[in-house]
Design an enzyme around this catalytic site. Sequence first.
Site, short mmCIF file in Angstrom:
data_model
loop_
_atom_site.label_atom_id
_atom_site.label_comp_id
_atom_site.label_asym_id
_atom_site.label_seq_id
_atom_site.Cartn_x
_atom_site.Cartn_y
_atom_site.Cartn_z
CE LYS A 237 -3.85 -2.41 2.21
NZ LYS A 237 -4.52 -2.49 4.05
CE1 TYR B 87 -8.94 -3.36 0.68
CE2 TYR B 87 -7.99 -1.29 -0.63
CZ TYR B 87 -7.83 -2.43 0.39
OH TYR B 87 -6.52 -2.66 0.76
CG ASN C 170 -3.30 -2.79 7.21
OD1 ASN C 170 -3.23 -2.22 6.08
ND2 ASN C 170 -4.34 -3.45 7.46
CG HIS D 176 -4.81 -6.54 -0.18
ND1 HIS D 176 -6.07 -6.57 0.30
CD2 HIS D 176 -4.89 -7.45 -1.40
CE1 HIS D 176 -6.80 -7.70 -0.32
NE2 HIS D 176 -6.04 -8.06 -1.50
CD GLU E 159 -8.10 -9.42 -3.63
OE1 GLU E 159 -9.00 -9.11 -2.87
OE2 GLU E 159 -7.01 -10.13 -3.42
#
Length: 149
Positions: free
Chosen positions: A9, A49, A112, A115, A126
């Site tokens: 990310k 998402y 965080n 992913h 995905e």
Amino acid sequence: MERTFIMIKPDGVQRGLVGEVISRFERKGFTLVGMKLMAVSRELAEKHYGVHKDKPFFAGLVEFIISSPVVAMVWEGDSVVASGRTLIGATNPISSAPGTIRGDFGITIGRNLIHGSDAIETAQQEIKLWFQEDELTSWEPSNKGWLYE
Ligand code: IDP
Ligand code: MG
């Protein structure tokens, strides 16, 4: 061979942790079959998402993902989906185990770092969402006989 979608990310890229993350998947023994640094469109972030679209954090999450480049990757190997999640650690880094990526480098849930697909079927969806077929390269690592019996 199983494949999973992994994305570093914007916080992971900005904090210079791209090499660290790749290294952890490499030294585990998984095989990199696709990778690109990219600016994510709002449309792609919202699709990726989509399962969280009714959650209170959705808008902020989408803004975050499109705010700065990400590194999108596909990794291959036996049980790589579940094992990738183990390498990544629990969603909230403050309680992720030490030794995991989030446990070692993160503090808050909204930053965080990474992913990883949560199931084989999600991984397939995905990978299709993020990569064209010709952006993925199947190859046979020369050390395979030393990783698998
Ligand atoms: P996962 O990334 O471990 O699969 P999910 O529950 O699928 O976790 O949530 C997707 C992402 O949404 C998380 O990685 C995190 O970036 C963000 N997120 C989840 N819950 C919260 C929250 O309560 N506040 C802010 N962001 C959240
Ligand atoms: Mg998830």
